[in-house]
Enzyme design. Structure first.
Site, mmCIF file in Angstrom:
data_model
loop_
_atom_site.group_PDB
_atom_site.id
_atom_site.type_symbol
_atom_site.label_atom_id
_atom_site.label_comp_id
_atom_site.label_asym_id
_atom_site.label_seq_id
_atom_site.Cartn_x
_atom_site.Cartn_y
_atom_site.Cartn_z
ATOM 1 N N THR A 141 0.807 -1.335 -0.016
ATOM 2 C CA THR A 141 -0.200 -0.221 0.077
ATOM 3 C C THR A 141 0.740 1.356 -0.039
ATOM 4 O O THR A 141 0.500 2.194 -0.568
ATOM 5 C CB THR A 141 -0.993 0.074 1.292
ATOM 6 N N THR A 170 1.377 -4.579 4.413
ATOM 7 C CA THR A 170 1.109 -4.781 5.759
ATOM 8 C C THR A 170 0.700 -6.023 5.964
ATOM 9 O O THR A 170 0.867 -6.551 7.225
ATOM 10 C CB THR A 170 0.465 -3.659 6.496
ATOM 11 N N ASP A 171 0.011 -6.696 4.951
ATOM 12 C CA ASP A 171 -0.534 -7.820 5.192
ATOM 13 C C ASP A 171 0.266 -8.971 5.883
ATOM 14 O O ASP A 171 -0.220 -9.788 6.840
ATOM 15 C CB ASP A 171 -1.248 -8.045 3.961
ATOM 16 N N SER A 231 1.933 -7.898 -0.745
ATOM 17 C CA SER A 231 2.881 -8.571 0.230
ATOM 18 C C SER A 231 2.461 -10.059 0.067
ATOM 19 O O SER A 231 3.366 -11.121 0.102
ATOM 20 C CB SER A 231 2.678 -8.223 1.585
HETATM 21 C C1 SIN Z 1 -0.267 -5.430 0.903
HETATM 22 O O1 SIN Z 1 -0.205 -6.114 2.161
HETATM 23 O O2 SIN Z 1 0.383 -5.696 -0.070
HETATM 24 C C2 SIN Z 1 -1.635 -4.909 0.847
HETATM 25 C C3 SIN Z 1 -1.994 -4.204 2.170
HETATM 26 C C4 SIN Z 1 -1.053 -3.272 2.651
HETATM 27 O O3 SIN Z 1 -0.011 -2.876 2.022
HETATM 28 O O4 SIN Z 1 -1.431 -2.639 3.667
#
Ligand code: SIN
Length: 447
Positions: free
Chosen positions: A96, A175-176, A144
């Site tokens: 993100t 963050t995932d 991710s």
């Molecule tokens: C991801 O994990 O690639 C998408 C969600 C995020 O980055 O918060």
């Protein structure tokens, strides 16, 4: 590994060292430490005005008294680069933070992994240039969750390569699964220099990669602070840390707790390692691994990926327990050739009757199990030997990575793999082993 710091290199940070050592000597409290660093930064209430961004003071580090007595940690802090400014490499993988939203107010409607990492860093200039000399590497640019184990393997090698010349590395990701990126790097990177993971909960740009900023986007500040943290060397010998929202956490312990909240990353039960307030890095506590900072051979794990190709890492999976869960999942995974299974059990590690029967059969066929809890915190105790090893308070997704590395490097020796899961998975500060809650079981005190 760190070259020994020359006296000349130590001089530029002499002031910071004096502060740290004075704190150790006086056993200064955390409250006193915060007061000292805040006033030195000209925060509200202090008499001096805040410095203009382009002339911002370098990040200062005031470590806890415990860290102040660790010679290797102190040497790492003192090893300032000759330029006086640290070199930090930022490795971008997407997520993100590199996301493009449909409009400036589209916090949840966006495409992750669009903006090149060089552009994200360029937008922080000229301010970030005062803090560190920054290089970028575009490792990938996607969500991710779509990274493979082979790519994780390559990422470790890229991080170690960058740390041959950089003072610290920042890895950006979605963050995932950022906590899995972080724990993987924590288990496999050989360098003791700082590695900081960061990302964002809101996309950075709207409409196009060079479009206007999304309202309230957290990515730029997170990236700025992650570079400052890596450059400060405050987390030398900590292994990998995860930094979002001005707080940094230990890779082993941190977890994403909310799908959308900005403060999603929490370290339940143990809390943050520290935080960044303006130009101040505050270290409140440290992973126990720091105690081996003086001993590089013990500080590293056995998981040296330069000696094992990704193809030699076995498949390991996770099975979730719930009311009357069937055993077919375990049976099918074992039949598919999976070598290790982590159970995310109810409470203190419970699995259903059918799962238990399937586990017994799969274990007899050579599958190694690690028992964890689906509760999100708390420990699972039990055996430290095959076929079912207690994962203690390792989260299932972390235990699964450790099990994979342990099985891969143990090359079929299940007892060795089980021992690594127990010891590497559950580091403690105590050097005398766990203290028994029941005094009758405690070892006799030393004479
Ligand atoms: C991801 O994990 O690639 C998408 C969600 C995020 O980055 O918060």
């Amino acid at each position: 590994m760190y070259p020994p710091a020359s006296p000349a290199l130590r001089r530029p940070l002499a002031v910071a060292l004096v502060v740290v050592l004075c704190l150790a000597t006086a056993l200064a409290t955390a409250v006193a430490t915060v007061t000292l660093t805040r006033s030195s930064a000209g925060s509200p209430g202090a008499s001096a005005p805040a410095p203009a961004p382009a002339a911002a003071a370098p990040v200062t580090t005031v470590a806890s008294a415990e860290l102040a007595t660790n010679a290797a940690y102190q040497q790492a802090l003192a090893a300032a680069p000759p330029s006086g400014k640290p070199n930090v490499t930022v490795i971008g993988t997407g997520g993100t933070i590199a996301g493009v939203a449909t409009s400036r107010s589209s916090f949840t409607d966006y495409r992750a992994g669009q903006i090149p990492i060089a552009d994200l860093v360029a937008k922080l200039q000229p301010e970030i240039g005062v803090v560190a000399d920054v290089e970028t590497i575009q490792f990938g640019n996607k969500g991710s969750g779509s990274y493979t184990v082979a790519e994780f393997h390559a990422l470790t090698l890229a991080v170690d390569k960058a740390l041959e010349t950089s003072d610290g590395v920042v890895v950006t990701s979605g963050t995932d699964t950022m906590e899995e990126f972080a724990y993987w790097l924590d288990l496999t990177v050989r360098s003791r220099k700082p590695v900081v993971m960061t990302g964002a909960m809101r996309p950075t740009a709207a409409v196009s990669v060079d479009g206007p900023g999304v309202i309230g986007a957290d990515g730029p500040a997170n990236l700025y602070n992650a570079i400052a943290l890596a450059g400060s060397r405050a987390t030398s010998c900590f292994g990998t840390v995860l930094m979002l929202g001005d707080e940094f956490h230990a890779a082993r312990d941190v977890t994403k707790t909310s799908s959308y909240r900005m403060d999603t990353f929490q370290t339940r039960e143990l809390g943050v390692l520290g935080w960044i307030d303006g130009t101040n890095v505050k270290v409140g506590r440290a992973p126990s691994r720091v105690s081996m900072c003086n001993n590089p051979a013990k500080w590293v794990t056995p998981f040296d990926l330069t000696t094992l190709p990704a193809t030699d890492l076995p498949r390991t999976e996770i099975v979730y327990a719930y009311q009357q869960a069937g055993g077919e999942g375990i049976t099918a995974l074992a039949a598919a050739g999976v070598k290790g299974i982590v159970t995310a059990g109810t409470g203190a590690g419970g699995v259903s009757a059918d799962q238990s029967a399937a586990r017994t059969a799969a274990a007899a066929a050579g599958v190694l199990f690690v028992s964890t809890t689906r509760t999100g915190s708390g420990s699972v105790y039990g055996s430290t030997a095959p076929p079912v090893v207690a994962g203690e308070d390792l989260l299932p997704q972390k235990a699964r990575l450790l099990l994979m590395l342990s099985l891969g490097f143990a090359k079929g020796d299940q007892a060795k793999a089980a021992a690594w899961v127990t010891s590497i998975g559950n580091p403690e500060w105590s050097t005398a082993g766990r203290v028994a809650a029941n005094p009758a079981q405690a070892p006799a005190p030393a004479a």
